[in-house]
Design an enzyme around this catalytic site. Sequence first.
Site, short mmCIF file in Angstrom:
data_model
loop_
_atom_site.label_atom_id
_atom_site.label_comp_id
_atom_site.label_asym_id
_atom_site.label_seq_id
_atom_site.Cartn_x
_atom_site.Cartn_y
_atom_site.Cartn_z
CD GLN A 1 -26.37 -17.44 -7.15
OE1 GLN A 1 -27.03 -18.05 -6.28
NE2 GLN A 1 -26.58 -17.32 -8.34
CB VAL B 1 -15.21 -19.87 -3.97
CG1 VAL B 1 -13.66 -19.66 -3.78
CG2 VAL B 1 -16.02 -20.40 -2.69
N GLY C 1 -14.15 -24.00 -4.20
CA GLY C 1 -15.72 -23.63 -4.15
C GLY C 1 -16.44 -24.95 -3.42
CG HIS C 2 -16.19 -29.09 -4.93
ND1 HIS C 2 -15.17 -28.88 -5.66
CD2 HIS C 2 -17.28 -29.33 -5.58
CE1 HIS C 2 -15.57 -29.49 -6.98
NE2 HIS C 2 -16.79 -29.49 -6.85
CG ASP D 1 -22.70 -25.15 -11.24
OD1 ASP D 1 -22.56 -25.41 -12.51
OD2 ASP D 1 -21.97 -25.06 -10.39
CD GLN E 1 -24.14 -33.94 -13.96
OE1 GLN E 1 -24.67 -34.29 -12.97
NE2 GLN E 1 -23.68 -32.98 -13.80
P1 AMP Z 1 -19.61 -29.89 -9.41
O1 AMP Z 1 -18.71 -30.89 -8.66
O2 AMP Z 1 -18.85 -29.24 -10.30
O3 AMP Z 1 -21.00 -30.71 -9.56
O4 AMP Z 1 -19.88 -29.05 -8.14
C1 AMP Z 1 -20.53 -29.20 -6.87
C2 AMP Z 1 -21.16 -28.33 -6.20
O5 AMP Z 1 -20.00 -27.28 -6.00
C3 AMP Z 1 -22.46 -27.62 -7.07
O6 AMP Z 1 -23.36 -27.30 -6.04
C4 AMP Z 1 -21.53 -26.37 -7.44
O7 AMP Z 1 -22.38 -25.09 -7.73
C5 AMP Z 1 -20.61 -25.98 -6.48
N1 AMP Z 1 -19.57 -25.34 -6.87
C6 AMP Z 1 -18.62 -25.50 -7.98
N2 AMP Z 1 -17.76 -24.33 -8.01
C7 AMP Z 1 -18.10 -23.40 -7.10
C8 AMP Z 1 -17.67 -22.15 -6.66
N3 AMP Z 1 -16.69 -21.82 -7.46
N4 AMP Z 1 -18.04 -21.58 -5.80
C9 AMP Z 1 -19.23 -22.22 -5.13
N5 AMP Z 1 -19.73 -23.14 -5.17
C10 AMP Z 1 -19.19 -23.93 -6.15
#
Ligand code: AMP
Length: 284
Positions: free
Chosen positions: A148, A176, A36-37, A150, A61
């Site tokens: 998306q 993803v 996803g990242h 989040d 958070q």
């Molecule tokens: P986090 O590390 O969980 O704070 O996520 C960092 C960024 O990655 C945020 O903008 C999330 O929405 C995005 N993100 C996390 N999981 C996914 C995914 N499966 N698909 C797309 N973006 C993601």
Amino acid sequence: MELVRTIESVRQSVAAARAEAKSIGFVPTMGALHAGHVSLIEEAVRRCDFVVVSIFVNPTQFGPGEDFDKYPSDLEGDMSICEQAGVDLVFAPGASEMYHEANITWVDVEKLTLNLCGRLRPGHFRGVTTVCAKLFNMVSPDVAFFGQKDAQQAIVIKRMAGDLNMPLQIVVCPTVREPDGLAVSSRNKYLSAQERKDAALLSTALAECEKQVGGGQRNCEALIESMHKIISRSSKAQIEYISIVNPETLADIDVIQGAALVALAVKIGSTRLIDNIFVGLDKQ
Ligand code: AMP
């Protein structure tokens, strides 16, 4: 690719890139990077000349009793993922670099944070918007990339940037998913084998909702009820919310007329998972 730990050095590197007339793309993350990242980073690399990824598990958070202390971390693995994806700069500050003990200033987006995850995680979005505002001030990107996955976070951040006249564009990238539909998440690591199987019910329920809307069902109570039934097939599932909301106000709606956001949060065992889709005529 460079790794920096201080605000001063991130500013220096970004200023040097700007001096070469490069556009700056920024992907804020909490690390434990996954596909996803990577999709966000790849979009940033496509659109921008110089790409910064931040890795910071933001304490403000997380609520009491949440998973801040056990949140996964793997800086070495993250660095190699970033390197391969074409990142120019990784900013991985320590907690004391990000927050002074005397920090008493917060960024709070009203209304949009009252429903969905905001209702169940008081203070969560205040922590998210505050850390993003701080990171935007440190990195000064032209474009910042969010997932998306989040959905509420992306909508809240867009609103913050607009309301505070922040000079950057927010780009939201598609969720993803794993082959069985489960949205990729750093928290999926917490799931046992059985829980991992059950977790696929979240996207099954959302897909069923999409199908029913496609078939003409517009009544949100009926749609939510059928998603409830699907997720309740797992004895490990505790549903926090399944909601259908207006994608601009995030207020609950009774009948789908145009685009709607279907969002849910479910605990599978002790792991809290979220997912969402857009449905309706003006699908986004
Ligand atoms: P986090 O590390 O969980 O704070 O996520 C960092 C960024 O990655 C945020 O903008 C999330 O929405 C995005 N993100 C996390 N999981 C996914 C995914 N499966 N698909 C797309 N973006 C993601």
